[in-house]
Design a protein around this motif. Structure first.
Motif, PDB file in Angstrom:
ATOM      1  N   GLN A 290      40.510  52.028  45.208  1.00 12.64           N
ATOM      2  CA  GLN A 290      39.190  51.157  45.910  1.00 12.64           C
ATOM      3  C   GLN A 290      38.491  50.515  45.685  1.00 12.64           C
ATOM      4  O   GLN A 290      37.431  51.748  44.790  1.00 12.64           O
ATOM      5  CB  GLN A 290      39.953  51.916  47.657  1.00 12.64           C
ATOM      6  CG  GLN A 290      40.709  51.657  48.000  1.00 12.64           C
ATOM      7  CD  GLN A 290      41.024  52.320  49.419  1.00 12.64           C
ATOM      8  OE1 GLN A 290      40.259  51.608  50.586  1.00 12.64           O
ATOM      9  NE2 GLN A 290      41.610  53.856  50.030  1.00 12.64           N
ATOM     10  N   HIS A 291      38.322  49.192  45.568  1.00  4.18           N
ATOM     11  CA  HIS A 291      37.087  48.596  45.350  1.00  4.18           C
ATOM     12  C   HIS A 291      35.733  48.717  47.152  1.00  4.18           C
ATOM     13  O   HIS A 291      37.151  48.270  47.962  1.00  4.18           O
ATOM     14  CB  HIS A 291      37.093  47.792  45.314  1.00  4.18           C
ATOM     15  CG  HIS A 291      35.981  46.642  44.667  1.00  4.18           C
ATOM     16  ND1 HIS A 291      35.124  46.805  43.851  1.00  4.18           N
ATOM     17  CD2 HIS A 291      35.097  45.464  45.545  1.00  4.18           C
ATOM     18  CE1 HIS A 291      33.909  46.162  43.853  1.00  4.18           C
ATOM     19  NE2 HIS A 291      33.839  45.376  45.020  1.00  4.18           N
TER      20      HIS A 291
ATOM     21  N   LEU B  87      51.048  48.001  42.044  1.00  2.00           N
ATOM     22  CA  LEU B  87      50.061  49.208  41.663  1.00  2.00           C
ATOM     23  C   LEU B  87      49.086  49.183  42.516  1.00  2.00           C
ATOM     24  O   LEU B  87      49.009  50.082  42.837  1.00  2.00           O
ATOM     25  CB  LEU B  87      49.714  49.997  39.618  1.00  2.00           C
ATOM     26  CG  LEU B  87      49.535  51.030  39.888  1.00  2.00           C
ATOM     27  CD1 LEU B  87      50.347  52.273  40.393  1.00  2.00           C
ATOM     28  CD2 LEU B  87      49.374  52.144  38.482  1.00  2.00           C
ATOM     29  N   MET B  88      47.571  48.601  42.145  1.00  2.00           N
ATOM     30  CA  MET B  88      46.592  48.452  42.933  1.00  2.00           C
ATOM     31  C   MET B  88      46.804  48.154  43.856  1.00  2.00           C
ATOM     32  O   MET B  88      45.977  49.096  45.066  1.00  2.00           O
ATOM     33  CB  MET B  88      45.909  47.867  41.853  1.00  2.00           C
ATOM     34  CG  MET B  88      45.063  48.104  40.753  1.00  2.00           C
ATOM     35  SD  MET B  88      44.163  49.323  41.049  1.00  2.00           S
ATOM     36  CE  MET B  88      45.700  50.723  39.864  1.00  2.00           C
ATOM     37  N   SER B  89      47.144  47.523  44.853  1.00  3.01           N
ATOM     38  CA  SER B  89      48.138  46.773  46.096  1.00  3.01           C
ATOM     39  C   SER B  89      48.600  48.277  46.330  1.00  3.01           C
ATOM     40  O   SER B  89      48.138  48.726  47.610  1.00  3.01           O
ATOM     41  CB  SER B  89      48.771  45.914  46.242  1.00  3.01           C
ATOM     42  OG  SER B  89      48.279  45.049  45.896  1.00  3.01           O
ATOM     43  N   ALA B  90      49.746  48.836  45.874  1.00  8.38           N
ATOM     44  CA  ALA B  90      50.257  50.019  46.399  1.00  8.38           C
ATOM     45  C   ALA B  90      49.335  50.631  46.663  1.00  8.38           C
ATOM     46  O   ALA B  90      49.180  52.065  47.631  1.00  8.38           O
ATOM     47  CB  ALA B  90      51.597  50.364  45.775  1.00  8.38           C
TER      48      ALA B  90
ATOM     49  N   CYS C 264      36.743  48.761  57.602  1.00  9.40           N
ATOM     50  CA  CYS C 264      35.525  48.444  57.913  1.00  9.40           C
ATOM     51  C   CYS C 264      35.102  48.834  58.359  1.00  9.40           C
ATOM     52  O   CYS C 264      35.553  48.579  59.703  1.00  9.40           O
ATOM     53  CB  CYS C 264      35.794  46.707  57.624  1.00  9.40           C
ATOM     54  SG  CYS C 264      34.848  46.015  57.829  1.00  9.40           S
ATOM     55  N   TRP C 265      33.617  50.015  57.967  1.00  4.30           N
ATOM     56  CA  TRP C 265      33.232  50.510  59.085  1.00  4.30           C
ATOM     57  C   TRP C 265      32.040  50.285  58.811  1.00  4.30           C
ATOM     58  O   TRP C 265      31.266  49.851  58.371  1.00  4.30           O
ATOM     59  CB  TRP C 265      33.377  51.542  57.953  1.00  4.30           C
ATOM     60  CG  TRP C 265      35.190  52.255  58.153  1.00  4.30           C
ATOM     61  CD1 TRP C 265      35.761  52.823  58.940  1.00  4.30           C
ATOM     62  CD2 TRP C 265      35.802  52.856  56.706  1.00  4.30           C
ATOM     63  NE1 TRP C 265      36.773  53.157  58.304  1.00  4.30           N
ATOM     64  CE2 TRP C 265      36.671  52.932  57.457  1.00  4.30           C
ATOM     65  CE3 TRP C 265      35.030  51.684  55.450  1.00  4.30           C
ATOM     66  CZ2 TRP C 265      37.701  52.549  56.001  1.00  4.30           C
ATOM     67  CZ3 TRP C 265      35.668  52.015  54.527  1.00  4.30           C
ATOM     68  CH2 TRP C 265      37.369  52.544  54.787  1.00  4.30           C
TER      69      TRP C 265
ATOM     70  N   ALA D 174      36.330  48.538  52.576  1.00  4.45           N
ATOM     71  CA  ALA D 174      37.277  48.831  51.055  1.00  4.45           C
ATOM     72  C   ALA D 174      38.193  47.579  51.392  1.00  4.45           C
ATOM     73  O   ALA D 174      38.527  47.052  51.750  1.00  4.45           O
ATOM     74  CB  ALA D 174      37.712  49.951  51.497  1.00  4.45           C
ATOM     75  N   MET D 175      38.610  47.068  49.727  1.00  3.52           N
ATOM     76  CA  MET D 175      39.479  46.379  49.089  1.00  3.52           C
ATOM     77  C   MET D 175      40.697  47.134  47.939  1.00  3.52           C
ATOM     78  O   MET D 175      39.365  47.774  47.129  1.00  3.52           O
ATOM     79  CB  MET D 175      38.970  45.166  48.401  1.00  3.52           C
ATOM     80  CG  MET D 175      37.769  44.742  49.777  1.00  3.52           C
ATOM     81  SD  MET D 175      38.831  43.500  50.964  1.00  3.52           S
ATOM     82  CE  MET D 175      39.296  42.298  50.809  1.00  3.52           C
TER      83      MET D 175
END
Length: 163
Positions: A46-47, A33-36, A105-106, A20-21
């Motif tokens: 999340q992407h 906002l996206m980072s928070a 990361c899984w 996820a990023m």
């Protein structure tokens, strides 16, 4: 005297990961906002992408990703978020990383065969018309994981285990 020839070829299996990023946004308040949202672990903001650690190389990994052609274009973002199909706005990316991401990361399993070959075939059939909730990075990641490992809806399992 007859000799026996073994037909047991080694099965090629690659490690399959999901990562996820933060969603990308234009600089300034939207990007903050996206980072928070990513830092606070808001799963829906999340992407997601698939990462393959190919059996033949321990020096790099491959990322398979589906995203808007210009993820920072505010007009595309508004169209996508409105739920309307956006023709030819999605793009499939394959790129190398030197190492796995250190967080979010899984490992989700192993490929049933040559992961790169399977992923490339999957990409040839993927509909690149992006539509959030119906044909987006989550659908792409879930579909590619299923094609590689046989596991359905991996993101739901990860959400329940890691949220």
């Amino acid at each position: 005297m007859s000799s026996l020839v073994s037909n047991n070829a080694a099965i090629v299996r690659d490690e399959v990961f999901v990562a996820a990023m933060p969603l990308r946004a234009t600089k300034g308040p939207p990007q903050l906002l996206m980072s928070a949202a990513y830092s606070l672990n808001f799963w829906d903001l999340q992407h997601f992408m698939l990462i393959l650690k190919h059996h033949s190389s321990s020096s790099h990994v491959l990322v398979f990703d589906f995203q808007p052609k210009d993820p920072q274009d505010i007009y595309v973002a508004l169209q996508v978020l409105s739920g309307r199909a956006v023709p030819v706005v999605g793009t499939l990316l394959v790129r190398k990383l030197k190492a796995l991401p250190r967080s979010k990361c899984w490992q989700v399993g192993y490929s049933k065969g040559d992961g790169v070959e399977i992923a490339n075939e999957f990409n040839k059939k993927w509909d690149t018309n992006l539509r959030v909730g119906l044909n987006d990075c989550r659908d792409y990641t879930n579909g590619l994981v299923e094609q590689l490992t046989g596991e359905k809806d991996v993101l739901n399992r990860l959400r329940n285990n890691h949220s």
